[in-house]
Design an enzyme around this catalytic site. Sequence first.
Site, mmCIF file in Angstrom:
data_model
loop_
_atom_site.group_PDB
_atom_site.id
_atom_site.type_symbol
_atom_site.label_atom_id
_atom_site.label_comp_id
_atom_site.label_asym_id
_atom_site.label_seq_id
_atom_site.Cartn_x
_atom_site.Cartn_y
_atom_site.Cartn_z
ATOM 1 N N ASP A 32 -6.475 -6.467 4.486
ATOM 2 C CA ASP A 32 -5.745 -5.200 4.526
ATOM 3 C C ASP A 32 -5.741 -4.644 5.944
ATOM 4 O OD1 ASP A 32 -4.696 -2.679 4.202
ATOM 5 O OD2 ASP A 32 -6.269 -1.949 2.869
ATOM 6 N N GLY A 33 -4.518 -4.476 6.499
ATOM 7 C CA GLY A 33 -4.386 -3.788 7.772
ATOM 8 C C GLY A 33 -3.555 -4.538 8.789
ATOM 9 N N SER A 61 0.834 -1.199 0.000
ATOM 10 C CA SER A 61 0.000 0.000 0.000
ATOM 11 C C SER A 61 0.870 1.250 0.000
ATOM 12 C CB SER A 61 -0.905 0.018 1.231
ATOM 13 O OG SER A 61 -1.552 1.276 1.342
ATOM 14 N N HIS A 67 -8.521 1.096 -3.937
ATOM 15 C CA HIS A 67 -9.467 0.891 -2.834
ATOM 16 C C HIS A 67 -10.130 2.226 -2.519
ATOM 17 C CE1 HIS A 67 -9.895 -0.256 1.726
ATOM 18 N NE2 HIS A 67 -11.055 -0.121 1.140
ATOM 19 N N HIS A 126 -1.260 -1.273 -4.228
ATOM 20 C CA HIS A 126 -2.523 -0.929 -3.577
ATOM 21 C C HIS A 126 -2.597 0.579 -3.375
ATOM 22 C CE1 HIS A 126 -6.074 -2.154 -1.243
ATOM 23 N NE2 HIS A 126 -5.761 -1.180 -0.393
ATOM 24 N N ASP A 175 -4.869 3.516 -1.809
ATOM 25 C CA ASP A 175 -5.955 3.849 -0.893
ATOM 26 C C ASP A 175 -6.443 5.273 -1.141
ATOM 27 O OD1 ASP A 175 -6.304 1.517 0.814
ATOM 28 O OD2 ASP A 175 -4.275 1.932 1.541
ATOM 29 N N MET A 206 -8.957 8.088 0.092
ATOM 30 C CA MET A 206 -9.749 8.470 1.265
ATOM 31 C C MET A 206 -10.278 9.892 1.091
ATOM 32 S SD MET A 206 -7.233 7.116 4.271
ATOM 33 C CE MET A 206 -6.555 5.453 4.259
ATOM 34 N N GLY A 213 1.455 -2.221 4.171
ATOM 35 C CA GLY A 213 1.957 -0.862 4.024
ATOM 36 C C GLY A 213 3.172 -0.613 4.874
ATOM 37 N N SER A 214 2.951 -0.432 6.168
ATOM 38 C CA SER A 214 4.044 -0.103 7.080
ATOM 39 C C SER A 214 5.109 -1.176 7.114
ATOM 40 C CB SER A 214 3.491 0.121 8.500
ATOM 41 O OG SER A 214 2.574 1.191 8.517
ATOM 42 N N MET A 272 -11.217 -5.706 5.803
ATOM 43 C CA MET A 272 -10.388 -4.778 6.564
ATOM 44 C C MET A 272 -10.031 -5.411 7.913
ATOM 45 S SD MET A 272 -9.824 -2.177 4.679
ATOM 46 C CE MET A 272 -8.933 -1.287 5.966
ATOM 47 N N MET A 288 -12.209 4.360 -0.378
ATOM 48 C CA MET A 288 -12.813 4.587 0.941
ATOM 49 C C MET A 288 -13.501 5.937 0.900
ATOM 50 S SD MET A 288 -9.916 3.022 3.487
ATOM 51 C CE MET A 288 -8.513 3.122 2.370
#
Length: 223
Positions: free
Chosen positions: A176-177, A9, A67, A34, A36, A38, A198-199, A138, A69
């Site tokens: 995801d997450g 991500s 994605h 990915h 995101d 938002m 991501g992180s 999620m 959101m």
Amino acid sequence: MSYPLIAPSILAADFANLQRDIEVLNNSEADWIHVDIMDGVFVPNISFGLPVCEAVHRHAKKPLDVHLMIVQPEQYVEAFAKAGATTITVHLEACTHLHRVLQQIRDLGCKAGVALNPHTSVRLLENVLHDLDMILLMSVNPGFGGQKFIEQTLPKTRQLRQMLQEAGSAALIEVDGGIDTSNAAALVEAGAHVLVAGSSVFRAENPADAIIRLKQVGQRAEA
């Protein structure tokens, strides 16, 4: 196809050096990128929109997994398809007419995905399982990166896999997450096909190596 697919991500990338980080992913074993989106309404954060998606697409050599959101995603799916999305995922919670939106995405030539927030039951998808290509679970509350993985996602993934098998649906399960090497194997064993990270990728000393480790952990579980 060998699973899991890894979809880093770019929400966790360095926005001041986004092209550099996209090139890192291009030259890595990442399968998708990915993205995101938002809006600050559906989730309590604003990330980026169409211009950034278009810019990422110009440099990306991997499919864009977009994605959304956002509220009223049906107003924007065509624009994101034109911006380079391969897959467009909308939230069930944001769609009054979900079936129509899924048809709209497919008619645009993209793969259609539906995302579920942590509190949302997979049973709500029973009537659209053959109208989508992917379900995104999620495993954190959407809106911010760097959150802790919600353990209830594992039984939820197993429940969804059983639903898909019983329905004869070939839809992929994406999670995801909070995903890293500590939970990747368990997620794949539970039925996940795609892991969004991501992180754990972009905060690693070597993001390309982090992607390899995630993939290897997941492949051992798949085997």
